[in-house]
Motif scaffolding. Structure first.
Motif: not given
Length: 660
Positions: A568, A570-572, A607, A609-610
């Motif tokens: 995770n 990318r998300k972090e 991701e 959101d990014n």
């Protein structure tokens, strides 16, 4: 009988001067042997190497001691003839012996000799100077002479109309000026301008006739010798430069008289540590002579030439001039002379600096210089090995030179040097190994002989320059090793150490460690361990903290891009707000920075959101321009990132349409 006129004059001058001296220092007079011998100045800490044990001398004083003391008494009588005879008799003794020097000092003989410099009797002055010139080679004597005010008297004699007085006083000052305080006194009493003026050659003088004039040559030699000693002070260097020193030295060097050349080139070598002097030396046409004199049979002259080149070759123009004036071939031959260590140090230093130019490395390749340098990586003084390691690091820019180093077992010698403690040597060795490791065969040899582990251990060094050079060397070792992942995992605590160094405040350490992280992260298992050690939050903080430093930004972005492919991450990264600053990286004018940023954004764009943050910060307008770049890797990263943003936008539109 002698006439009373000169006698009275000498006696009066001598005694009045003596009375003046004694008022300032007679309370420090020492009559005991132990006390007189231990007299030294605490101001010259760098020269404090003459402390000796006098107890052995006390038991049995030789006859020379008493004979010298009797002669010194004649110096104080005021009779010129007796004084001159006593001075000549003193020269019959071996004044280099400690006991002879002690005998002179115990009865204020130095004071008498200094006072004679202020008389009007030229013969007595010359005789006194001949003794002072000889005994002033002792640092203890030099200290005492400085305390007695000899510097002022000697400087005055530099303006004399008698060439012998000028020569002897200049050479005596050259000896005394090896002390820090003496150099300062010469500067403050106006001695530097007088020394420089002695180097002036009138325009009407026939150069060939000058070369044959032994007295003129000797005066030039002594003046250059004095300036060489004085040039060890940075303040003196500035004063000498303002007095036009380089202009005079550039004329003297064209005479090509060996007696003059040695002190002249020694002065140039000492002064060339200053960038302003280096520029003046280059502009003055001196480099061609330094290159030419490398062929000289005088090893002292060659040593000074090599040292001057070592300093001057920091500048690219000088490196080109040395090549143009055929200075590279003599340098490559001189490394074979391993008996003269001083010369070898200068020669290897010169090679190190001139090898910075790629064209010079090509010539060294043809001369097979690396094969000659490798044997100097062991059984040599550290100063030589530092220069040799630096030379190999520069020569290793060319693959053929790496092959020469490898086939000469140079890699094994370099790896062995990693166990040392000298920071400069470790830095140069790490650079050399890093350059050689760009070739897979060399990288395998470095790993085989435990080089990677030793490089990794240097990351624990308190010296940030050692840390960064080790980290840079580790990168190609990982990149060109087939079993790099397993090699890194075999280093216990190695990955934890790497992550901890990301907190360093040194920009060079940060850049090198980020580059190492990017290489380590190519292995999935190692990336997982890096993630467990908290690499993501640390890199996220670095993105914000170093938002303007392009040198560090490129490596941070590269590390982030490599770390995105695990779990995770990318998300972090997105949650820790790295996307917005990375978009700003795209605006950099440095290709490495915006390419690394585009790669990182491509991985982050997987991701959703990014992608939203990229869209909000107008990343697309910068990425579109990069799609047309000549670098196909950058093209793909930019196009992929734009595609992911569009896919999200289309998905969002479709979702909005279905809701209607």
């Amino acid at each position: 009988m002698h006439s009373t006129g000169p006698t009275t004059k000498l006696s009066t001058n001598y005694r009045s001067h003596k009375d003046h001296k004694r008022q300032s220092m007679s309370r420090n007079k020492k009559s005991k042997l132990d006390e007189s011998y231990s007299d030294s100045s605490s101001e010259d800490l760098d020269d404090d190497d003459d402390t000796r044990d006098r107890r052995k001398i006390n038991a049995d004083l030789p006859s020379e001691y008493w004979q010298i003391q009797k002669l010194i008494k004649y110096l104080k009588g005021g009779n010129p003839t007796a004084t001159l005879i006593a001075l000549c008799s003193l020269r019959d003794f071996d004044l280099s012996q400690d006991i002879c020097q002690i005998a002179i000092r115990d009865v204020d003989g130095l004071e008498a000799l200094v006072n004679l410099l202020d008389t009007s009797e030229v013969k007595c002055q010359i005789a006194s100077l001949k003794i002072l010139k000889y005994i002033s080679q002792s640092k203890n004597i030099s200290r005492s002479l400085t305390d007695l005010g000899a510097i002022q008297s000697l400087i005055g004699l530099l303006s004399s109309n008698v060439p012998d007085l000028q020569c002897l006083s200049a050479e005596t000052i050259a000896n005394i000026a090896k002390l820090t305080r003496a150099r300062k006194l010469v500067r403050k009493d106006g001695g530097i301008a007088k020394f420089v003026s002695l180097l002036q050659i009138p325009g009407h003088v026939n150069i060939e006739a000058l070369k044959e004039d032994k007295q003129a040559v000797e005066l030039l030699r002594c003046a250059a010798l004095g300036l060489c000693s004085l040039s060890k002070s940075s303040k003196n260097k500035r004063k000498m430069k303002n007095s036009g020193l380089i202009m005079y030295l550039s004329k003297l060097i064209t005479l090509e008289v060996e007696a003059i050349l040695v002190p002249v080139v020694a002065t140039l070598s000492e002064c060339s540590v200053d960038p302003e002097y280096r520029a003046a030396i280059c502009e003055g046409g001196i480099i061609q002579y330094l290159s030419k004199f490398l062929e000289s049979e005088n090893q002292e002259l060659v040593s000074h030439c090599a040292n001057a080149i070592f300093h001057c070759a920091e500048d690219s123009l000088t490196r080109s001039l040395i090549r143009q004036h055929n200075g590279l071939e003599p340098l490559s031959r001189l490394v074979r002379n391993t008996e003269n260590v001083t010369m070898l140090e200068g020669v290897t230093g010169a090679i190190w600096k001139v090898a910075i130019d790629h064209e010079n490395c090509e010539i060294f390749k043809v001369l097979r210089l690396c094969e000659q340098l490798v044997p100097l990586l062991h059984n040599q003084p550290e100063e030589v090995m530092i220069n040799v390691a630096g030379s190999i690091a520069e020569c290793a820019k060319i693959p053929e030179n790496i092959e020469q180093i490898r086939k000469s077992n140079g890699l094994i010698h370099l790896v062995n040097l990693l166990s040392g403690t000298n920071p400069t040597l470790l830095i140069n060795v790490a650079h050399a190994l890093g350059k050689c490791a760009t070739e897979p065969d060399s990288a395998s040899i470095i790993d085989k002989y435990d080089g990677v582990r030793l490089l990794w251990s240097l990351l624990k060094s308190p010296n940030p320059n050692v840390q960064s050079s080790a980290a840079w060397a580790i990168c190609p070792c990982i990149d060109n090793n087939k079993d790099a992942g397993e090699m890194v995992r075999s280093l216990v605590g190695g990955l934890e150490l790497i992550v901890s160094l990301l907190k360093s405040e040194n920009r060079e350490v940060l850049a090198s460690i980020c580059s190492a992280v990017a290489n380590i992260a190519k292995d999935e298992q190692n990336l997982a361990v890096l993630t467990d050690h908290g690499v993501v939050p640390i890199l996220s903080k670095l993105v914000v903290d170093h938002s303007t430093d392009d040198y560090v930004r490129g490596h941070i972005a590269d590390a982030i891009g490599r770390c995105c492919v695990w779990g995770n991450n990318r998300k972090e990264f997105g949650a820790r707000k790295v996307v917005k600053p990375l978009v700003k990286y795209l605006k950099s004018k440095e290709p490495f920075v915006y390419k690394a940023a585009a790669m990182a954004l491509f991985h982050l764009s997987l991701e959703p959101d990014n992608c939203i943050v990229m869209h909000e910060n107008h990343a697309k307008q910068w990425l579109v321009n990069m799609v047309g770049d000549d670098d196909w890797v950058l093209q793909e990263a930019a196009a992929g990132c734009i595609a992911n943003i569009r896919h999200l936008a289309l998905a969002n539109d479709m979702a909005q349409s279905s809701k209607r």
